[in-house]
Scaffold this active site. Structure first.
Site, mmCIF file in Angstrom:
data_model
loop_
_atom_site.group_PDB
_atom_site.id
_atom_site.type_symbol
_atom_site.label_atom_id
_atom_site.label_comp_id
_atom_site.label_asym_id
_atom_site.label_seq_id
_atom_site.Cartn_x
_atom_site.Cartn_y
_atom_site.Cartn_z
ATOM 1 N N HIS A 233 0.866 -1.041 -0.086
ATOM 2 C CA HIS A 233 0.037 -0.096 -0.220
ATOM 3 C C HIS A 233 0.794 1.080 0.023
ATOM 4 O O HIS A 233 2.149 1.217 0.758
ATOM 5 C CB HIS A 233 -0.809 -0.148 1.071
ATOM 6 C CG HIS A 233 -1.910 1.123 1.288
ATOM 7 N ND1 HIS A 233 -1.855 2.378 1.732
ATOM 8 C CD2 HIS A 233 -3.183 1.068 1.130
ATOM 9 C CE1 HIS A 233 -2.751 2.999 1.615
ATOM 10 N NE2 HIS A 233 -3.851 2.221 1.274
ATOM 11 N N CYS A 271 -3.938 2.137 -4.582
ATOM 12 C CA CYS A 271 -4.811 3.066 -3.824
ATOM 13 C C CYS A 271 -4.868 4.668 -4.369
ATOM 14 O O CYS A 271 -3.966 5.355 -4.450
ATOM 15 C CB CYS A 271 -4.275 3.390 -2.509
ATOM 16 S SG CYS A 271 -5.316 4.276 -1.440
ATOM 17 N N HIS A 298 -7.608 0.204 -4.323
ATOM 18 C CA HIS A 298 -8.618 0.935 -3.384
ATOM 19 C C HIS A 298 -9.201 2.053 -4.172
ATOM 20 O O HIS A 298 -8.424 2.949 -4.834
ATOM 21 C CB HIS A 298 -7.716 1.700 -2.249
ATOM 22 C CG HIS A 298 -7.288 0.558 -1.101
ATOM 23 N ND1 HIS A 298 -6.468 0.824 -0.268
ATOM 24 C CD2 HIS A 298 -7.446 -0.638 -0.892
ATOM 25 C CE1 HIS A 298 -6.512 -0.187 0.663
ATOM 26 N NE2 HIS A 298 -7.016 -1.040 0.109
ATOM 27 N N ASP A 345 -13.026 2.523 -1.060
ATOM 28 C CA ASP A 345 -11.997 2.971 0.045
ATOM 29 C C ASP A 345 -12.577 3.951 0.770
ATOM 30 O O ASP A 345 -12.899 4.911 0.071
ATOM 31 C CB ASP A 345 -10.800 3.086 -0.124
ATOM 32 C CG ASP A 345 -9.658 3.170 0.684
ATOM 33 O OD1 ASP A 345 -9.900 2.696 1.775
ATOM 34 O OD2 ASP A 345 -8.522 3.847 0.347
ATOM 35 N N HIS A 346 -12.972 4.001 2.045
ATOM 36 C CA HIS A 346 -13.504 4.940 2.943
ATOM 37 C C HIS A 346 -14.972 5.405 2.428
ATOM 38 O O HIS A 346 -15.222 5.165 1.295
ATOM 39 C CB HIS A 346 -12.619 6.255 2.861
ATOM 40 C CG HIS A 346 -11.219 5.917 3.600
ATOM 41 N ND1 HIS A 346 -10.299 6.873 3.674
ATOM 42 C CD2 HIS A 346 -10.863 4.827 3.945
ATOM 43 C CE1 HIS A 346 -9.141 6.147 4.042
ATOM 44 N NE2 HIS A 346 -9.537 4.924 4.366
ATOM 45 N N TYR A 363 -14.833 4.294 7.571
ATOM 46 C CA TYR A 363 -15.523 3.038 7.462
ATOM 47 C C TYR A 363 -16.842 2.767 7.889
ATOM 48 O O TYR A 363 -17.299 1.706 8.366
ATOM 49 C CB TYR A 363 -14.594 1.855 7.919
ATOM 50 C CG TYR A 363 -13.285 1.735 7.331
ATOM 51 C CD1 TYR A 363 -13.114 1.165 6.232
ATOM 52 C CD2 TYR A 363 -11.936 2.530 7.599
ATOM 53 C CE1 TYR A 363 -12.033 1.075 5.496
ATOM 54 C CE2 TYR A 363 -10.979 2.470 7.129
ATOM 55 C CZ TYR A 363 -10.958 1.864 6.023
ATOM 56 O OH TYR A 363 -9.571 1.728 5.250
HETATM 57 C C1 DNO Z 1 -6.618 3.277 5.268
HETATM 58 C C2 DNO Z 1 -6.048 2.283 4.746
HETATM 59 C C3 DNO Z 1 -4.811 1.604 5.576
HETATM 60 C C4 DNO Z 1 -4.134 0.588 4.994
HETATM 61 C C5 DNO Z 1 -3.005 0.187 5.512
HETATM 62 C C6 DNO Z 1 -2.334 -0.856 4.593
HETATM 63 O O1 DNO Z 1 -7.735 3.330 5.096
HETATM 64 O O2 DNO Z 1 -6.040 2.029 3.509
HETATM 65 O O3 DNO Z 1 -5.418 1.359 6.838
HETATM 66 O O4 DNO Z 1 -5.118 -0.330 4.977
HETATM 67 O O5 DNO Z 1 -2.130 1.232 5.446
HETATM 68 O O6 DNO Z 1 -1.321 -1.578 5.096
#
Ligand code: DNO
Length: 387
Positions: A233, A271, A298, A345-346, A363
């Site tokens: 990531h 991401c 992501h 993501d989020h 989340y």
């Molecule tokens: C945030 C995420 C991070 C990610 C870690 C990966 O929402 O993208 O928590 O999961 O940093 O190791």
């Protein structure tokens, strides 16, 4: 794309039933009850997998198997931690869980300054505000040399901001920055983070990069043999914090990593929100260049500001070209002949979840479901046009 959903385990406010209702087919989760550095026992992995499968879902990706500070600094019990990491990877492979997301950010995992940033539509978003971060770094933490890390106008604004903050606001800002966000590694008090920063700032970027490469030279052969891919990531945010090294923020960083250790198991997590928080990262070009190594995606969007600040915008309404990004990923799926796991993501906090402190920042159920539904629409439209 395979639609997946991050689930924080049995105590998540969002249940596996909710994941099914959202329409995802894959789960992204981790065994958070196991201390960083320890082995994930096969029995615990199998139990979690069985639980997920009892809902008709699959465990698509592990996010994350955290890399300990000992490994990142190559000090203390790092050799034992690497042996444990290898064993965890073997156990995951044996259980049939084939993709591990991890990161190599020093000291702090993903970082925001405001977890309840009010949007015009009355939802709340996560925000990274450079002025607040600098105010914390310079005036609260009083990191030696902190001022030199920021341009003069930010130093100026940070001072004004700091002077206007009351004790409660300072405590809230400190908690957001150093106590750790959901799924993140590293939770510190003020003295603890000072000590960690001192240790890690001593490594420049190049030495810290060597620590990552050394770790991967030890773990990737094991992953290959176990049928597991590792998907790193990127740094979030993708620039130095607290004067610390940053080694996976740009296309050049990803290129250096893939060139240094050619391995099918040396994968990337694309991401969009993290890489996309820098205007000089062209995400579509990055997907085209690194396509074969992208193992996990992501999808989220950000609105960037001049000074490096950003907030997490609606999934389709920000500075990232989500349609272009999805299109490039669909090209890669076609080439590969299989789907790539993707999670929304989020999401914003809205509806009944707003104000509920048990909901993990970023989340929420409703916000992520809104994002997923919008992304699903984009994927569906692009796939239809291709037929
Ligand atoms: C945030 C995420 C991070 C990610 C870690 C990966 O929402 O993208 O928590 O999961 O940093 O190791």
């Amino acid at each position: 794309m395979q639609e997946t959903w991050r689930w924080f385990g049995p105590d998540d406010t969002v249940t596996l039933e909710n994941v099914v209702q959202a329409g995802a087919t894959g789960v992204v989760t981790a065994l958070d009850h196991i201390a960083t550095g320890d082995v994930w026992p096969l029995a615990d992995i199998a139990e979690r997998k069985q639980l997920i499968e009892s809902y008709g879902l699959t465990w698509a990706v592990v996010e994350s198997v955290p890399v300990s500070n000992a490994i990142k600094s190559r000090s203390g019990p790092f050799e034992a931690h690497i042996a444990n990491y290898q064993q965890t990877v073997r156990n995951l492979g044996q259980a049939g869980v084939g993709c591990v997301c991890y990161n190599f950010m020093p000291v702090v995992d993903w970082t925001r300054t405001n977890l309840t940033y009010d949007l015009p539509n009355r939802s709340q978003a996560l925000r990274f505000e450079m002025t607040d971060f600098a105010a914390y770094d310079i005036h609260v933490l009083q990191r030696p040399g902190a001022q030199a890390s920021y341009p003069a106008d930010i130093v100026q604004r940070a001072q004004t901001r700091y002077q206007a903050m009351n004790a409660e606001e300072i405590a809230a800002l400190e908690k957001n920055i150093i106590a750790g966000l959901p799924g993140g590694e590293g939770s510190y008090d003020r003295d603890g983070i000072r000590a960690a920063i001192e240790t890690f700032a001593a490594f420049g970027n190049e030495q810290f990069r060597e620590h990552l490469f050394a770790f991967l030279r030890e773990v990737l052969p094991v992953a290959e043999a176990a049928g597991v891919v590792m998907a790193i990531h990127p740094d979030d945010p993708p620039f130095s914090l607290f004067g610390l090294p940053r080694i996976l923020s740009t296309a050049a960083d990803a290129r250096a990593l893939l060139q240094a250790i050619p391995s099918a198991a040396n994968g990337l997590t694309m991401c969009a929100g993290s890489y996309g928080a820098r205007g000089d990262n062209d995400l579509v070009a990055m997907i085209r260049e690194f396509h074969a190594n992208i193992q996990f995606v992501h999808l989220r969007n950000v609105r960037r500001e001049q000074d490096g600040s950003f907030f997490e915008s609606e999934h389709l309404d920000g500075d990232n070209d989500i349609v272009g990004i999805v299109g490039a990923l669909l090209d890669e799926e076609q080439r590969r002949g299989r789907h790539i796991p993707m999670r929304p993501d989020h999401g914003h906090t809205l509806g009944e979840e707003k104000g509920n402190t048990r909901v993990r920042p970023g989340y929420s159920f409703a916000g992520r479901m809104k994002g997923l539904a919008e992304l699903r629409g984009v994927i569906h439209a692009l796939e239809t046009l291709r037929r």
